[in-house]
Design an enzyme around this catalytic site. Structure first.
Site, short mmCIF file in Angstrom:
data_model
loop_
_atom_site.label_atom_id
_atom_site.label_comp_id
_atom_site.label_asym_id
_atom_site.label_seq_id
_atom_site.Cartn_x
_atom_site.Cartn_y
_atom_site.Cartn_z
N HIS A 1 0.89 -1.21 0.09
CA HIS A 1 0.03 -0.14 0.08
C HIS A 1 0.94 1.32 0.11
CE1 HIS A 1 0.13 0.66 4.59
NE2 HIS A 1 0.37 -0.64 4.60
N ASP B 1 -0.12 4.35 1.27
CA ASP B 1 -0.61 5.35 2.16
C ASP B 1 0.49 5.02 3.57
OD1 ASP B 1 -2.16 3.27 2.37
OD2 ASP B 1 -3.32 4.34 3.71
N ASP C 1 6.21 1.01 6.87
CA ASP C 1 4.75 0.34 6.59
C ASP C 1 4.08 1.25 5.62
OD1 ASP C 1 2.28 -0.71 6.51
OD2 ASP C 1 1.86 -0.35 8.81
N GLU D 1 -4.96 2.31 2.55
CA GLU D 1 -5.25 0.99 3.22
C GLU D 1 -5.50 1.27 4.85
OE1 GLU D 1 -3.57 -2.60 5.21
OE2 GLU D 1 -2.85 -0.54 5.58
N GLU D 2 -4.61 2.27 5.52
CA GLU D 2 -4.62 2.20 6.65
C GLU D 2 -5.83 2.62 7.59
OE1 GLU D 2 -2.27 1.22 8.54
OE2 GLU D 2 -0.20 1.48 7.59
N ASP E 1 3.17 -6.91 3.49
CA ASP E 1 2.83 -5.82 4.55
C ASP E 1 2.50 -6.33 6.04
OD1 ASP E 1 1.65 -3.38 5.47
OD2 ASP E 1 -0.30 -3.80 4.86
N HIS F 1 3.17 2.13 13.25
CA HIS F 1 2.15 3.07 13.70
C HIS F 1 2.37 3.64 14.93
CE1 HIS F 1 -1.16 0.60 11.38
NE2 HIS F 1 0.06 0.85 10.64
#
Ligand SMILES: [Zn+2]
Length: 366
Positions: A73, A75, A103, A136-137, A160, A341
């Site tokens: 992904h 984003d 990520d 995606e997030e 991922d 994150h």
């Protein structure tokens, strides 16, 4: 085995993390990729989705070989503006004010390096597809909004997942969200509280009685948002809660959902309150056997680059869930990102390099 250029790969990764790409605002990354694909002769197309685009790239290959899809992904979670990458002895972090964005930019960088190596070495391969999803997030919106019938791949490898290279996610849960709307009866809280029915009190009782937290090894539930009431001198007429339930096992998920509904209905009825419940299936889970072809391909490619395969079960959803749901067998593989994150996120350069070699090993094995 699978010679890559670590220096070039590191430069690509650093370029990528410096480009901000919060969900729906991935354009700076797409603008970085387009000229690279053009230079490599990779055909690519943008597919509008919400306020952004998914990007699909294709490389023709020997039609006698299996077609593979590599997916990641575009984003990153916030805060991801003005990332200042710090490189110390092979470890890359941010300066502590933002996430790093490994990520999933470690995967994007690994895919680009693999494409470059293919072109340079003339390594033989089958038809290849590379899908870069947006948003995606915040709920897998990109992949959910992409027409997966465009994909011709027999097998898909999503990069991922975190931890050491070699991690192969075989299982991920189905996730359901539910909203509870409780309607009680307003009354003056000081003059005649006995005439009211407190929706807040009813909702509180529902939440304390329903299955919550870790339910078993495969199943969790969480009341994540709650609101209600207008003033301390009014018996609250309405209260609201949004919760989620996840399970690897669809039967268990249905059972927890049923128990929550039953608890809510019984509790509301006992207090003379009304309840309305909505539910939304966020994504379906998947469960692959260790001896299934896609898993065997992944594990033998991991061994080929000198790593040990590690079978894992995920507690979260990813693009892998949606791709599997569309009937394309997919596993989620580790790309080495860690503490994701958070502003402490980091990655080792050697892991991104192994990730690029793993892509090449997979391409080689098809
Ligand atoms: Zn991710």
């Amino acid at each position: 085995m699978y010679e890559i250029s670590s220096e070039r790969l590191q430069n690509t990764f650093i370029d990528l993390v410096k480009r901000p790409s919060p969900s729906w605002k991935e354009k700076p990354v797409i603008e970085y990729l387009a000229p690279i694909f053009n230079e490599l002769g990779v055909s690519w197309s943008l597919h509008p989705c919400g306020q952004s685009h998914n990007l699909l790239a294709r490389i023709d290959g020997d039609p006698g070989r299996k077609t593979l899809l590599f997916s990641c992904h575009l984003d990153t979670v916030v805060p991801c503006e003005n990332v200042v990458p710090v490189i110390k002895g092979g470890k890359i972090t941010s300066d502590g004010n933002t996430v790093l964005g490994g990520d999933d930019k470690a995967a994007i960088a690994a895919f680009i390096e693999a494409m470059r190596v293919l072109k340079e070495t003339g390594m033989r391969h089958g038809p290849l597809e590379f899908l870069f999803s947006c948003a995606e997030e915040i709920g897998l919106y990109g992949i959910k909004g992409f027409d997966l019938s465009l994909i011709r791949a027999d097998y898909a490898f999503v990069f991922d997942s975190g931890g050491d290279i070699g991690g192969i996610v075989l299982q991920a849960p189905t996730q359901l969200t539910m909203e509870l709307f409780v309607k009680g009866k307003a009354a003056h809280a000081g003059m005649e509280p006995e005439k009211g029915v407190s929706a807040i009190r009813v909702l509180s009782e529902i939440i304390t009685r329903m299955p919550h937290g870790r339910i078993d090894k495969e199943t969790t539930s969480n009341a994540g948002i709650i609101s209600g009431g207008k003033a301390t001198n009014i018996v609250a007429e309405s209260a609201y809660c949004k919760l989620e339930v996840r399970s690897i096992n669809p039967a268990k998920l249905r059972s927890v959902e049923a128990r929550i509904k039953k608890t809510a209905a019984e509790t509301a009825a006992r207090h003379g309150a009304k309840i309305r419940i909505t539910r939304n299936l966020e994504y379906s889970g998947f469960s692959l056997r260790e001896d299934s072809p896609v898993v065997r391909m992944a594990s033998s490619a991991v061994r080929k680059i000198g790593k040990k395969p590690r079978y894992e079960s995920s507690g979260g959803g990813s693009d892998t869930n949606i791709i599997n749901r569309a009937g394309i067998k997919a596993v989620n593989l580790s790309i080495g990102m860690r503490a994701v994150h958070t502003t402490k996120e980091f990655i080792y350069m050697r892991d991104i390099a192994s990730g690029a070699r793993l892509v090449l090993a997979l391409i080689d094995s098809a």
